[in-house]
Design an enzyme around this catalytic site. Sequence first.
Site, PDB file in Angstrom:
ATOM      1  CB  CYS A 172      16.409  -4.301 -31.079  1.00 26.74           C
ATOM      2  SG  CYS A 172      15.625  -3.437 -32.429  1.00 26.74           S
ATOM      3  N   GLY A 176      12.980   4.157 -36.557  1.00 24.23           N
ATOM      4  CA  GLY A 176      13.832   5.113 -37.262  1.00 24.23           C
ATOM      5  C   GLY A 176      14.652   4.482 -38.356  1.00 24.23           C
ATOM      6  CD  GLU A 177      17.140   3.996 -43.006  1.00 17.33           C
ATOM      7  OE1 GLU A 177      16.405   3.006 -43.102  1.00 17.33           O
ATOM      8  OE2 GLU A 177      18.383   3.908 -43.036  1.00 17.33           O
ATOM      9  CB  SER A 232      18.249  -2.964 -40.247  1.00 14.43           C
ATOM     10  OG  SER A 232      17.273  -3.293 -41.204  1.00 14.43           O
ATOM     11  CB  SER A 290      14.483  -3.291 -44.989  1.00  8.74           C
ATOM     12  OG  SER A 290      14.877  -3.366 -43.642  1.00  8.74           O
ATOM     13  CG  LEU A 291      15.564  -6.514 -51.503  1.00 15.01           C
ATOM     14  CD1 LEU A 291      16.256  -5.253 -51.968  1.00 15.01           C
ATOM     15  CD2 LEU A 291      16.287  -7.740 -52.057  1.00 15.01           C
ATOM     16  CG  HIS A 292      10.954  -5.774 -46.806  1.00 15.96           C
ATOM     17  ND1 HIS A 292      11.658  -6.698 -46.097  1.00 15.96           N
ATOM     18  CD2 HIS A 292      10.858  -4.691 -45.990  1.00 15.96           C
ATOM     19  CE1 HIS A 292      11.983  -6.198 -44.902  1.00 15.96           C
ATOM     20  NE2 HIS A 292      11.525  -4.989 -44.813  1.00 15.96           N
ATOM     21  CG  ASN A 298       4.487  -8.797 -36.187  1.00 18.34           C
ATOM     22  OD1 ASN A 298       3.539  -9.299 -35.598  1.00 18.34           O
ATOM     23  ND2 ASN A 298       5.733  -8.817 -35.751  1.00 18.34           N
ATOM     24  CB  CYS A 302       9.267  -1.854 -36.296  1.00 13.11           C
ATOM     25  SG  CYS A 302      10.886  -1.319 -36.514  1.00 13.11           S
TER      26      CYS A 302
HETATM   27  N1  SAH Z   1      14.597   1.713 -41.003  1.00 16.32           N
HETATM   28  C1  SAH Z   1      15.419   0.549 -40.920  1.00 16.32           C
HETATM   29  C2  SAH Z   1      15.474  -0.126 -39.567  1.00 16.32           C
HETATM   30  C3  SAH Z   1      14.211  -0.261 -38.754  1.00 16.32           C
HETATM   31  S1  SAH Z   1      13.028  -1.472 -39.116  1.00 16.32           S
HETATM   32  C4  SAH Z   1      15.040  -0.429 -41.990  1.00 16.32           C
HETATM   33  O1  SAH Z   1      14.158  -0.151 -42.780  1.00 16.32           O
HETATM   34  O2  SAH Z   1      15.695  -1.466 -42.108  1.00 16.32           O
HETATM   35  C5  SAH Z   1      13.676  -3.033 -38.694  1.00 16.32           C
HETATM   36  C6  SAH Z   1      13.090  -4.144 -39.559  1.00 16.32           C
HETATM   37  O3  SAH Z   1      11.735  -4.457 -39.186  1.00 16.32           O
HETATM   38  C7  SAH Z   1      13.054  -3.766 -41.025  1.00 16.32           C
HETATM   39  O4  SAH Z   1      13.534  -4.835 -41.813  1.00 16.32           O
HETATM   40  C8  SAH Z   1      11.577  -3.516 -41.262  1.00 16.32           C
HETATM   41  O5  SAH Z   1      11.266  -3.625 -42.602  1.00 16.32           O
HETATM   42  C9  SAH Z   1      10.950  -4.574 -40.359  1.00 16.32           C
HETATM   43  N2  SAH Z   1       9.537  -4.367 -40.054  1.00 16.32           N
HETATM   44  C10 SAH Z   1       8.861  -3.224 -39.878  1.00 16.32           C
HETATM   45  N3  SAH Z   1       7.539  -3.471 -39.671  1.00 16.32           N
HETATM   46  C11 SAH Z   1       7.399  -4.797 -39.721  1.00 16.32           C
HETATM   47  C12 SAH Z   1       6.270  -5.664 -39.586  1.00 16.32           C
HETATM   48  N4  SAH Z   1       5.033  -5.199 -39.406  1.00 16.32           N
HETATM   49  N5  SAH Z   1       6.496  -6.999 -39.689  1.00 16.32           N
HETATM   50  C13 SAH Z   1       7.754  -7.497 -39.903  1.00 16.32           C
HETATM   51  N6  SAH Z   1       8.840  -6.714 -40.029  1.00 16.32           N
HETATM   52  C14 SAH Z   1       8.661  -5.391 -39.954  1.00 16.32           C
END
Ligand code: SAH
Length: 347
Positions: free
Chosen positions: A100, A160-161, A192, A215-217, A291, A334
């Site tokens: 990663c 990072g994004e 991602s 990352s939809l969430h 997390n 992350c």
């Molecule tokens: N910026 C990008 C890639 C980095 S984050 C993105 O947003 O996809 C990688 C993944 O970890 C993303 O899906 C992010 O939403 C998730 N992530 C970040 N913090 C987290 C946490 N506390 N618990 C679970 N997943 C988390």
Amino acid sequence: MESLLNYSKDELIEKLAPLGIKGYRVGQIFVALNQGKAFLEMNIPQEIKQILSENFISQPISILDKRISQDGTIKFLYKLEDNNIIEGVLMKYKYGYTLCVSTQVGCRMGCKFCASTLHGLIRNLTAGEILGQVVVANKFLGGKLGEERKITNIVLMGSGEPLDNYENVAKFLKLVSSPDSFNISERNISLSTCGLVPMIKKLADDNFKITLTISLHASTDEKRRELMPIANRYSIAEILDACKYYYDKSNRRVVFEYVLVKDNNDTFEDAKLLSTLLKGFPTHVNVIPLNSVEERNLIGTTRQKAAQFVSMLTKLGQSATLRRTLGEDIDGACGQLRQKYLDEHNN
Ligand code: SAH
């Protein structure tokens, strides 16, 4: 000075010719760089080592520290030339190792649950700094290049994004998939993103065939806005349109990440809305309990409830899996380890 890891073999030929370094020497230097060697360690004449050291740096990053989890996952802290710190995670699977990688120091997207974004964006990583993470981790495992590499898969899911640093990330993708170096197929690379719509379309137009992960969430814009500021800029509908565009061009199934936040986005209603949203083109949902971020009162759904959420999706005809959580005992998520390091060093 700039790192030579930023260049493909052809670019290196052009770059080194004016310095009088030509022919097979350039190929030798390219291979040695990608194997993680410093100029001094390369099997080249002294005067060439000197010219290179006066003009360039070899490896732009080094391993500062590592933590090894009970499940075998390794978390690296890397140091950059300007002393910035980034992190990465190495996960062992049956088929090989997945690394990663981080794409920025910090992040400016501001997602409420993410530790990477706490201090905003410090700076973008160069292509060579992103590749450097693969180089040092592969070297750590005793891997070489081509078929002898140890790292078989890459996920751009570190800090990072990635689409907020498009040019460097695109260059990195070309370098790491090149048959001259790691030869990691685009099929084995996932990127991602929190959903930067124009850049998703650009990935498609630039003919990338990597696995696009969103990352939809959340299953509604309203709920997504509570967790992710980027949802104020792009709606879920716009993101899905861009994903369909990417699918049409790349023929690659799009993956959606869905972190489950207790009493927030983890209900049967959410599963139903989500499966309706994703109808119409090949997709997969990766579910993962958040997390927990206690400071913000965001608590992860239990694993048991998360498994129920996945089976609801599956019953509704949506392909979905509960993601394995690796490295939980070493702050695998992350930005968590970097944050701890910064806290401990009073930064
Ligand atoms: N910026 C990008 C890639 C980095 S984050 C993105 O947003 O996809 C990688 C993944 O970890 C993303 O899906 C992010 O939403 C998730 N992530 C970040 N913090 C987290 C946490 N506390 N618990 C679970 N997943 C988390």
